[in-house]
Design a protein around this motif. Structure first.
Motif, PDB file in Angstrom:
ATOM      1  N   LEU A   1      15.449  53.089 -70.763  1.00 51.90           N
ATOM      2  CA  LEU A   1      16.635  52.700 -71.525  1.00 51.90           C
ATOM      3  C   LEU A   1      16.661  53.355 -72.901  1.00 51.90           C
ATOM      4  CD1 LEU A   1      16.249  48.953 -70.523  1.00 51.90           C
ATOM      5  CD2 LEU A   1      17.817  50.609 -69.481  1.00 51.90           C
ATOM      6  N   ASN A   2      17.460  52.774 -73.816  1.00 46.81           N
ATOM      7  CA  ASN A   2      17.655  53.342 -75.152  1.00 46.81           C
ATOM      8  C   ASN A   2      18.054  54.808 -74.994  1.00 46.81           C
ATOM      9  OD1 ASN A   2      17.808  53.554 -77.910  1.00 46.81           O
ATOM     10  ND2 ASN A   2      15.600  53.673 -78.241  1.00 46.81           N
ATOM     11  N   SER A   3      18.968  55.047 -74.064  1.00 45.04           N
ATOM     12  CA  SER A   3      19.315  56.407 -73.673  1.00 45.04           C
ATOM     13  C   SER A   3      20.370  57.027 -74.581  1.00 45.04           C
ATOM     14  CB  SER A   3      19.787  56.426 -72.224  1.00 45.04           C
ATOM     15  OG  SER A   3      20.895  55.575 -72.037  1.00 45.04           O
ATOM     16  N   TRP A   4      20.457  58.324 -74.489  1.00 48.07           N
ATOM     17  CA  TRP A   4      21.398  59.113 -75.279  1.00 48.07           C
ATOM     18  C   TRP A   4      21.748  60.375 -74.493  1.00 48.07           C
ATOM     19  CZ3 TRP A   4      19.097  63.765 -75.804  1.00 48.07           C
ATOM     20  CH2 TRP A   4      17.695  63.797 -75.786  1.00 48.07           C
ATOM     21  N   VAL A   5      22.839  61.029 -74.874  1.00 49.88           N
ATOM     22  CA  VAL A   5      23.223  62.314 -74.296  1.00 49.88           C
ATOM     23  C   VAL A   5      23.471  63.266 -75.455  1.00 49.88           C
ATOM     24  CG1 VAL A   5      24.943  63.567 -72.939  1.00 49.88           C
ATOM     25  CG2 VAL A   5      24.213  61.276 -72.216  1.00 49.88           C
TER      26      VAL A   5
END
Length: 175
Positions: free
Chosen positions: A58-62
């Motif tokens: 989690l704590n994802s980004w693009v």
């Protein structure tokens, strides 16, 4: 059965295991290998972030990848190419140059240096961390190295592979 070659890489059709020793001011992670899943999400690279999140990363980004050596000493990281392609340097200057494209996934254990050498204009990557860890970003400095080494040892192993979940090869490779 995975095949070993003279570069210290373990490979089968789509999995490349990369082991890195410390490289000057970059600690890397001598206990855990980086893992490159070639083409694993090629059929639906646009679902990369969702797949990571569904597997507890989690704590994802693009976004993209910094064009300088950096690493995270308090979290493991997964990077999945959503679009375009890039050449990434893993493990520091003496490490491994990975040509990645949409559908490829790189799992980096805490401390493993990485940077972007080049990328196509449409290059996009998703990043995430086991359990949504709040990650730091460290660079090749003596101060960061001194702080990072004890932190890396404290990072717990993930409970799930970011692509394959509970039965993924990462869990076997990181025992």
């Amino acid at each position: 059965m995975p095949e070993h070659n003279s570069t210290g890489r373990e490979q089968d059709e789509s999995i490349i295991k990369l082991s890195f020793e410390p490289d000057g001011l970059l600690p890397n992670n001598p206990q855990l290998p980086a893992v490159l899943y070639k083409g694993v999400l090629r059929d639906h690279p646009e679902d990369t972030e969702l797949i990571f999140n569904n597997n507890g990363w989690l704590n994802s980004w693009v976004n993209g990848v910094f064009p300088y050596h950096h690493y995270h000493s308090n979290a493991h990281e997964v990077l999945g190419v959503i679009s375009g392609s890039a050449r990434l340097q893993l493990g520091g200057d003496a490490g491994y140059t990975a040509d990645v494209k949409a559908g490829d996934v790189v799992v980096l254990p805490a401390g493993t240096a990485h940077k972007r050498l080049s990328a196509t204009q449409d290059f996009q990557i998703a990043g995430a961390y086991p359990g949504g860890a709040d990650y730091n970003t460290r660079r090749a400095t003596p101060e960061d190295l001194a702080a990072a080494v004890p932190e890396i040892r404290e990072v717990p192993l993930p409970e799930r592979d970011p692509v394959y979940g509970e039965a993924g090869p990462l869990l076997r490779l990181w025992k």
